[in-house]
Scaffold this active site. Structure first.
Site: not given
Ligand SMILES: Cc1cc2nc3c(=O)[nH]c(=O)nc-3n(C[C@H](O)[C@H](O)[C@H](O)COP(=O)(O)OP(=O)(O)OC[C@H]3O[C@@H](n4cnc5c(N)ncnc54)[C@H](O)[C@@H]3O)c2cc1C
Length: 407
Positions: A129, A132, A247
């Site tokens: 998928q 991100s 999901e």
């Molecule tokens: C084990 C694992 C598997 C994954 N697999 C996939 C995959 O197969 N495909 C894929 O596309 N993605 C995948 N992901 C990515 C995952 O979807 C993202 O990591 C997740 O959506 C968070 O986005 P980010 O890492 O950019 O963090 P950010 O969105 O940048 O967040 C950083 C911090 O800010 C906080 N935050 C952000 N927005 C807000 C808000 N509006 N209010 C309060 N707090 C907020 C978050 O909670 C976090 O603590 C995976 C992640 C992990 C850890």
């Protein structure tokens, strides 16, 4: 509600259990770290999944014409519970089965469904998928990977990150921006992408568990035929919501690993508690008790969500609550499991080579992020359940190109 099986459900459960016992020798009960290398481990998982697919235990609710069983959600939950009970490893194609396949079923053309779905269920093709990006995770609709129409193809450029299984995947569902002049949610389009196409580069990322389960994926002038579009151009957000809803249900579902981990924790406690010193025992007992209570609460909350589904309803905020509670329980279970190891907890594996609990503890923080972070789920519950004022979203209606986020 009644938690016992109906006579029909009990008969179905008995059949599933008998099938698993019959095929036990063909099911490789491999665990991460046990195989000689990652490639071999992946091949073993694919072989296991093929056996289960042949036995009718994969894609239980999928239509028969695409290789599924045309079964009910209750039957699917029973299969999930029995697989966990038989300690069958997580299916290698769990993202394909849980998220990509349902998206193709809902939004793909007949041609795409025929070509992809049966092969996906048999793990002939593994799927990932691709949503991100480095600057868009929680705020997924701010993604920048672009797809530009060129004759019968679309040309894709950009980068994805955290893509689970991309290093072994044959296909992915890819969310792109096709119209930066429209508001961020309105200019997106979804495709099926061939992960072996020229211009796709996959770089594994190493996690603190030592595994490399997810990846960075780069797209450099990758050509995707228009026939691989899922849904209309500009409809990508609607298509992505199908994936995301599946999901959250898949991650927090009833009959998931959480309940099984509770049983594993109880067995681990019976085994390990007597060897701990008096003081460590007291602390470990408290940790185990807390973890078991949280696991049971998650399991029963899962049943409530499951009732909604089995009565034809659509899971709403309860899917978010389920994932949030499931993550908290998983953390308590993993921490208690490690505490029970006593002094051996500081080692990567116990003296007899078992890494189960250390791995679980290293894995749980990722669960609190994947599929919606704890904070974002709390926002959803605050807004949709408690009726709190929504977060200010100033960029919602403006053209994406004016948001300053354009490449
Ligand atoms: C084990 C694992 C598997 C994954 N697999 C996939 C995959 O197969 N495909 C894929 O596309 N993605 C995948 N992901 C990515 C995952 O979807 C993202 O990591 C997740 O959506 C968070 O986005 P980010 O890492 O950019 O963090 P950010 O969105 O940048 O967040 C950083 C911090 O800010 C906080 N935050 C952000 N927005 C807000 C808000 N509006 N209010 C309060 N707090 C907020 C978050 O909670 C976090 O603590 C995976 C992640 C992990 C850890």
């Amino acid at each position: 509600m009644d938690f016992d099986d109906t006579p029909e459900e009990a008969a179905y459960r008995a059949r599933v259990r008998a099938t698993l016992e019959e095929r036990d020798a063909d099911l490789l009960h491999v665990r991460p770290g046990q195989s000689a290398d990652a490639r071999r481990y992946e091949a073993e998982l694919r072989a296991t999944e093929r056996v289960l697919a042949e036995a009718g235990l994969v894609g239980v609710t999928w239509p028969r014409e695409y290789g599924g069983q045309g079964g009910t959600l209750v039957q699917q939950a029973i299969v999930a519970q029995e697989l966990a009970r038989a300690r069958v490893p997580t299916l290698v194609n769990h993202i394909g089965i849980g998220m990509c396949g349902p998206t193709v079923i809902a939004h793909g053309s007949d041609d795409q469904r025929q070509r992809y779905l049966a092969r996906l269920l048999r793990a002939d093709d593994v799927w990932c998928q691709l949503f991100s990006e480095p600057a868009s995770g929680s705020d997924l609709a701010a993604l920048r990977t672009s797809a530009v129409r060129d004759g019968e193809d679309w040309v894709v450029n950009g980068q994805k990150v955290w893509t689970t299984l991309a290093h072994v995947a044959d296909y992915g569902i890819l969310l792109t921006r096709t119209d930066p002049e429209r508001p961020k949610h309105a200019g997106l389009t979804m495709f099926v992408v061939d992960m072996h196409a020229p211009g796709v580069t996959v770089r594994p990322l190493r996690q603190m568990s030592g595994d490399a389960g997810f990846n960075e994926v780069f797209f450099d002038d990758v050509r995707i035929p228009d026939g691989e579009r899922l849904g209309e151009p500009g409809e990508g957000w609607r298509v992505a919501l199908t994936t995301l809803m599946n999901e959250r249900v898949a991650i927090g579902g009833a009959g998931s690993d959480i309940g099984q981990s509770a049983e594993a924790l109880a067995a681990h406690a019976r085994d390990r508690l007597p060897a701990l010193g008096a003081e460590q025992q007291v602390l470990a007992r408290q940790a185990v008790g807390r973890a078991l209570v949280a696991s049971l609460a998650t399991r029963y909350t899962g049943y409530r969500r499951f009732t909604t589904l089995s009565q034809g309803g659509v899971p709403g905020p309860e899917a978010s609550a389920g994932k949030l509670g499931g993550t908290a329980a998983a953390r308590l279970v993993a921490d208690a499991g490690v505490r029970l190891l006593g002094d051996e907890a500081v080692l990567g594996a116990t003296a007899d080579g078992d890494e189960t609990w250390q791995r679980a503890q290293a894995y749980v923080p990722g669960v609190a992020i994947a599929g919606g972070t704890d904070q974002v789920l709390r926002n959803i519950l605050g807004e949709r359940v408690l009726g709190l004022p929504p977060e200010p979203r100033t960029d919602k209606a403006a053209p994406f190109s004016s948001s300053g986020a354009r490449r």
